[in-house]
Design an enzyme around this catalytic site. Structure first.
Site, PDB file in Angstrom:
ATOM      1  N   LYS A  35       0.836  -1.217   0.000  1.00  0.00           N
ATOM      2  CA  LYS A  35       0.000   0.000   0.000  1.00  0.00           C
ATOM      3  C   LYS A  35       0.865   1.259   0.000  1.00  0.00           C
ATOM      4  O   LYS A  35       2.051   1.210   0.378  1.00  0.00           O
ATOM      5  CB  LYS A  35      -0.929  -0.008   1.219  1.00  0.00           C
ATOM      6  CG  LYS A  35      -0.220   0.071   2.557  1.00  0.00           C
ATOM      7  CD  LYS A  35      -1.188  -0.183   3.704  1.00  0.00           C
ATOM      8  CE  LYS A  35      -0.432  -0.147   5.028  1.00  0.00           C
ATOM      9  NZ  LYS A  35      -1.258  -0.632   6.144  1.00  0.00           N
ATOM     10  N   ARG A 133     -11.911  -0.040  13.671  1.00  0.00           N
ATOM     11  CA  ARG A 133     -11.543   0.814  12.547  1.00  0.00           C
ATOM     12  C   ARG A 133     -12.065   0.220  11.247  1.00  0.00           C
ATOM     13  O   ARG A 133     -12.693   0.890  10.452  1.00  0.00           O
ATOM     14  CB  ARG A 133     -10.007   0.908  12.533  1.00  0.00           C
ATOM     15  CG  ARG A 133      -9.437   1.847  11.546  1.00  0.00           C
ATOM     16  CD  ARG A 133      -7.918   1.765  11.503  1.00  0.00           C
ATOM     17  NE  ARG A 133      -7.444   0.520  10.908  1.00  0.00           N
ATOM     18  CZ  ARG A 133      -6.202   0.339  10.453  1.00  0.00           C
ATOM     19  NH1 ARG A 133      -5.318   1.306  10.569  1.00  0.00           N
ATOM     20  NH2 ARG A 133      -5.850  -0.807   9.929  1.00  0.00           N
ATOM     21  N   TYR A 255      15.583  30.415   8.714  1.00  0.00           N
ATOM     22  CA  TYR A 255      14.318  31.022   9.127  1.00  0.00           C
ATOM     23  C   TYR A 255      14.179  31.014  10.647  1.00  0.00           C
ATOM     24  O   TYR A 255      14.516  30.019  11.303  1.00  0.00           O
ATOM     25  CB  TYR A 255      13.151  30.225   8.555  1.00  0.00           C
ATOM     26  CG  TYR A 255      12.904  30.429   7.087  1.00  0.00           C
ATOM     27  CD1 TYR A 255      12.660  31.702   6.559  1.00  0.00           C
ATOM     28  CD2 TYR A 255      12.901  29.344   6.224  1.00  0.00           C
ATOM     29  CE1 TYR A 255      12.423  31.872   5.203  1.00  0.00           C
ATOM     30  CE2 TYR A 255      12.659  29.503   4.863  1.00  0.00           C
ATOM     31  CZ  TYR A 255      12.421  30.776   4.355  1.00  0.00           C
ATOM     32  OH  TYR A 255      12.179  30.934   3.029  1.00  0.00           O
ATOM     33  N   MET A 303      11.855  24.668   2.815  1.00  0.00           N
ATOM     34  CA  MET A 303      11.120  23.862   1.840  1.00  0.00           C
ATOM     35  C   MET A 303      12.058  23.041   0.961  1.00  0.00           C
ATOM     36  O   MET A 303      11.820  21.870   0.685  1.00  0.00           O
ATOM     37  CB  MET A 303      10.242  24.764   0.955  1.00  0.00           C
ATOM     38  CG  MET A 303       9.329  23.967   0.031  1.00  0.00           C
ATOM     39  SD  MET A 303       8.372  25.000  -1.074  1.00  0.00           S
ATOM     40  CE  MET A 303       7.287  25.834   0.058  1.00  0.00           C
TER      41      MET A 303
END
Ligand SMILES: *Cc1c(COP(=O)(O)O)cnc(C)c1O
Length: 365
Positions: A35, A133, A255, A303
């Protein structure tokens, strides 16, 4: 010299991991969970490799993922955890793609289809033993036990359930789930059974039944988190050095100015960022490897860039165009996950698509 990050995926290591799990699970058969594009690493390449190494059953989450695996393997069984939508029934049947039926409604819909085709169709049936679930909840299980004719038209390939805490070997829940699963099996029509994910099969032979379905361990994640990892590392992530600069006491990096330089040093900027799945929670965490040296990640993850302090490294080793190993033997997936406050699964599935992906091929055995 390279200008983009490289993700190396060692298919030989995945095949070796498959063998390790197969040995542990035997005489149960070992399926492979594909998956999420094989946990981000490439369902096409990996299912092809595992098929050549004897894997006969592949699990995916969605029908679309099953089609990718089907393109790679001609005749193995492909099982869809979330089941099938009605408009997928015909194509699935034609391609030997088998649903997991997770509710009485899903069983009804699929038996109706089987009858309309005048066929007996293979299906897995998921019994919920405590996840709450997916799968038949206790009341639906009771109805099925009382009315087994609901299964007419189906060949039950396996009764399955899923463990909630398999990697926590000190918790009683796994044993409770085993008890519920066994109690259900005793009352249901006989068919093979399938309970274990990667960690589950390390609980031993009482848990493995007829088929096990590991995912994470194939990809190098430790199925026994409190012990040493029995699996081989599968991935290596390397990022090129873009720039190097000298920095002095009191300057800051990146940053938010979250890293302050304590003494004269050098900062190398690497081409890799959170857009590549190198999570921002790894800001100021962990070390990359350059040559034989470790260099700490300093400042925020951007990023597209990260910054590392290379002040302690020999000058000639750290030059633009050279590469740093960000995930690898010195810092495997589970270590990165710990630093990022998550699990290896999320690190792997988050790895981006901007990398150059290199598959190290496995020797056929
Ligand atoms: C993902 C998944 C698995 C594989 O789990 P791992 O912990 O990665 O081995 C097995 N069964 C089900 C139902 C799953 O969703």
């Amino acid at each position: 010299m390279s200008s983009v990050p490289h993700l190396t995926i060692d298919l030989g290591a995945i095949a070796a991991n498959y063998k390790i799990l197969q040995k542990r699970a035997a005489p149960a058969l070992t399926a492979a969970v594909m998956k999420a594009n094989a946990y981000g690493l490439g369902a096409f390449e990996i299912s092809k490799t595992l098929y050549r190494h004897g894997c006969q059953t592949f699990f995916v989450a969605y029908f679309a993922e099953a089609l990718v695996v089907r393109a790679a393997v001609p005749d193995a069984e492909i099982v869809v955890f979330h089941g099938l939508a009605k408009n997928e029934f015909h194509e699935a049947r034609a391609k030997n793609i088998v649903p997991v039926l997770n509710s009485l409604a899903a069983i009804d819909a699929y038996t109706l289809f089987a009858k309309s085709q005048n066929e007996v169709l293979p299906a897995y049936i998921h019994i919920d033993t405590g996840m709450n679930r997916e799968g038949l909840p206790p009341d639906e299980l009771a109805q099925l036990i009382a009315s087994p004719h609901k299964l007419n038209g189906l060949a039950v390939k396996a009764w399955m359930s899923h463990l909630a805490c398999a990697e926590q070997f000190d918790k009683p829940m796994t044993i409770e789930q085993l008890g519920r699963f066994q109690a259900a099996l005793e009352k249901l029509p006989p068919a093979p059974a399938c309970l274990c994910n990667s960690s589950g099969l390390f609980w031993g032979p009482a848990f493995t039944f007829d088929l096990v379905r590991p995912g994470s361990a194939l990809y190098g994640i430790n199925p026994t988190p409190n012990g040493t990892n029995p699996m081989h590392d599968v991935i290596e992530l390397k990022a090129p050095i873009l720039q190097i600069r000298n920095v002095d006491t009191g300057m800051t990096v990146g940053y938010g100015a979250t890293h302050r330089i304590g003494h004269k040093s050098r900062i190398a900027t690497l081409v890799l960022g959170y857009a590549d799945g190198y999570m921002r929670t790894l800001s100021n965490r962990g070390q990359v490897k350059i040559g034989d040296f470790l260099a700490p990640v300093v400042g925020r993850i951007s990023m597209d860039l990260i910054t590392v302090d290379v002040g302690a490294l020999p000058l000639e080793l750290v030059q633009p165009g050279m590469t740093a190993t960000v995930i690898g033997r010195h810092r495997p997936i589970d270590a990165v996950a710990l630093e990022a406050n998550t699990i290896g699964y999320e690190i792997l599935t988050g790895l981006g698509s901007r990398f150059e992906r290199v598959y190290k091929t496995a020797e056929a055995s």
